[in-house]
Design a protein around this motif. Structure first.
Motif, short mmCIF file in Angstrom:
data_model
loop_
_atom_site.label_atom_id
_atom_site.label_comp_id
_atom_site.label_asym_id
_atom_site.label_seq_id
_atom_site.Cartn_x
_atom_site.Cartn_y
_atom_site.Cartn_z
N TRP A 23 0.84 -1.21 0.00
CA TRP A 23 0.00 0.00 0.00
C TRP A 23 0.87 1.25 0.00
O TRP A 23 0.61 2.19 -0.76
N VAL A 24 1.89 1.26 0.86
CA VAL A 24 2.78 2.43 0.94
C VAL A 24 3.48 2.66 -0.39
O VAL A 24 3.51 3.78 -0.90
N VAL A 25 4.03 1.61 -0.98
CA VAL A 25 4.73 1.75 -2.26
C VAL A 25 3.78 2.26 -3.33
O VAL A 25 4.10 3.20 -4.06
N ALA A 26 2.61 1.65 -3.45
CA ALA A 26 1.64 2.07 -4.48
C ALA A 26 1.18 3.50 -4.26
O ALA A 26 1.11 4.30 -5.20
N VAL A 51 4.66 2.89 -11.57
CA VAL A 51 3.43 3.32 -10.89
C VAL A 51 2.32 2.32 -11.17
O VAL A 51 1.60 1.89 -10.26
N PHE A 52 2.18 1.92 -12.43
CA PHE A 52 1.16 0.94 -12.82
C PHE A 52 1.42 -0.40 -12.12
O PHE A 52 0.51 -1.00 -11.56
N ARG A 53 2.68 -0.87 -12.16
CA ARG A 53 3.00 -2.17 -11.57
C ARG A 53 2.79 -2.17 -10.07
O ARG A 53 2.28 -3.14 -9.50
N ALA A 54 3.16 -1.08 -9.39
CA ALA A 54 2.95 -1.00 -7.94
C ALA A 54 1.45 -1.01 -7.63
O ALA A 54 1.01 -1.68 -6.69
N ILE A 106 9.88 -6.61 -13.10
CA ILE A 106 9.83 -7.01 -14.50
C ILE A 106 8.63 -6.37 -15.19
O ILE A 106 7.48 -6.63 -14.84
N ALA A 107 8.93 -5.55 -16.20
CA ALA A 107 7.88 -4.91 -16.99
C ALA A 107 7.58 -5.79 -18.19
O ALA A 107 8.36 -5.85 -19.13
#
Length: 138
Positions: A23-26, A51-54, A106-107
């Motif tokens: 949650w914090v990272v996102a 940002v999308f991956r988090a 990994i994107a």
């Protein structure tokens, strides 16, 4: 408290800590973006954006939390103490941590991706826990 119960409790606690970290990272990654709107992610973002991956990592964990948390709390309410059950809680936690690390690192638009296998490992652990509870209730 015996060691089996303590082990399951500790794994469950660490799962909740992992959820908080996600949650914090996102939240803070998104908030740092220019023109960030609370509660809304830019629809143009894709897997190439951290940002999308988090955001997806956190929401995927939330989507899967209901079944896991309910399973574990149900077992705790039954005072179900099994080394195999505790091991499954740890396997689920480890699978979700590896899933998180892979999603952060990994994107890829590929499906299934490497993270998909760790999702399946976590799901399998949860299914085993549910079966164990069902057998206990019979």
């Amino acid at each position: 408290m015996n060691e089996v119960a303590y082990s399951a409790y500790m794994a469950f606690y660490l799962y909740l800590v992992m959820l908080l970290i996600q949650w914090v990272v996102a939240t803070f990654t998104k908030a740092k973006q220019p023109n960030a709107i609370p509660g809304k992610i830019n629809s143009e973002l894709s897997h190439h954006s951290f940002v999308f991956r988090a955001h997806r990592t956190f929401h995927n964990t939330l989507e899967n939390s209901a079944l896991f948390i309910a399973t574990v709390l149900f077992a705790f309410s039954l005072n179900y103490q099994s080394a195999i059950f505790a091991m499954c809680v740890w396997v689920y936690l480890a699978a979700r941590i590896v899933y998180m690390a892979l999603y952060y690192g990994i994107a890829t638009e590929k499906n299934p991706s490497l993270r998909s296998y760790f999702f399946l490992i976590g799901l399998a652990a949860n299914v085993v826990m549910l079966i164990m509870i069902g057998l206990r209730l019979m």
